[in-house]
Design a protein around this motif. Structure first.
Motif, short mmCIF file in Angstrom:
data_model
loop_
_atom_site.label_atom_id
_atom_site.label_comp_id
_atom_site.label_asym_id
_atom_site.label_seq_id
_atom_site.Cartn_x
_atom_site.Cartn_y
_atom_site.Cartn_z
N CYS A 186 0.81 -1.23 0.00
CA CYS A 186 0.00 0.00 0.00
C CYS A 186 0.85 1.28 0.00
O CYS A 186 0.29 2.37 -0.02
N ILE A 192 -14.18 4.45 1.26
CA ILE A 192 -14.83 4.19 -0.03
C ILE A 192 -16.29 4.56 0.12
O ILE A 192 -16.99 4.08 1.01
N THR A 225 -19.93 5.76 3.84
CA THR A 225 -18.62 5.23 3.45
C THR A 225 -18.29 3.99 4.28
O THR A 225 -18.86 3.76 5.35
N ILE A 226 -17.38 3.21 3.75
CA ILE A 226 -16.79 2.11 4.49
C ILE A 226 -15.28 2.32 4.47
O ILE A 226 -14.76 3.02 3.60
N THR A 227 -14.58 1.74 5.40
CA THR A 227 -13.13 1.84 5.45
C THR A 227 -12.54 0.51 5.03
O THR A 227 -12.91 -0.54 5.55
N ALA A 228 -11.62 0.57 4.07
CA ALA A 228 -10.92 -0.63 3.62
C ALA A 228 -9.47 -0.55 4.08
O ALA A 228 -8.82 0.50 3.94
N HIS A 229 -8.98 -1.64 4.67
CA HIS A 229 -7.61 -1.69 5.16
C HIS A 229 -6.76 -2.60 4.27
O HIS A 229 -7.26 -3.57 3.70
N CYS A 230 -5.47 -2.28 4.18
CA CYS A 230 -4.53 -3.09 3.42
C CYS A 230 -4.45 -4.48 4.06
O CYS A 230 -4.24 -4.59 5.27
N PRO A 231 -4.61 -5.56 3.27
CA PRO A 231 -4.56 -6.89 3.85
C PRO A 231 -3.15 -7.32 4.29
O PRO A 231 -3.01 -8.19 5.13
N SER A 249 -5.21 2.70 4.74
CA SER A 249 -6.66 2.70 4.84
C SER A 249 -7.24 3.68 3.83
O SER A 249 -6.65 4.72 3.54
#
Length: 67
Positions: free
Chosen positions: A15, A23, A36-42, A20
């Motif tokens: 990333c 989206i 919105t939602i929060t997406a985190h790096c896997p 984070s």
């Protein structure tokens, strides 16, 4: 007297430190705010850094060889 310093944190290669992202789901809620939602790096789980290389190598050796 020597000073012991921690190794500098390494930036996550997946990333590039931007771990984070918010989206938008489109549309707004009752208050007029965007949903919105929060997406985190896997890879780094939202921290933006990965452990020092020495620790990664030690962890891999522990997993490969039972001490």
């Amino acid at each position: 007297m020597p000073q012991h310093r921690h190794a500098p944190a390494r930036v996550c290669p997946s990333c590039d430190g931007f771990a984070s992202a918010a989206i938008t789901l489109g549309g707004c809620d009752r208050n007029g705010q965007r949903r919105t939602i929060t997406a985190h790096c896997p890879t780094c789980h939202g921290t933006g850094t990965v452990p020092p290389l020495r620790q990664l190598l030690d962890d891999a050796a522990d997993a490969a060889f039972i001490r």
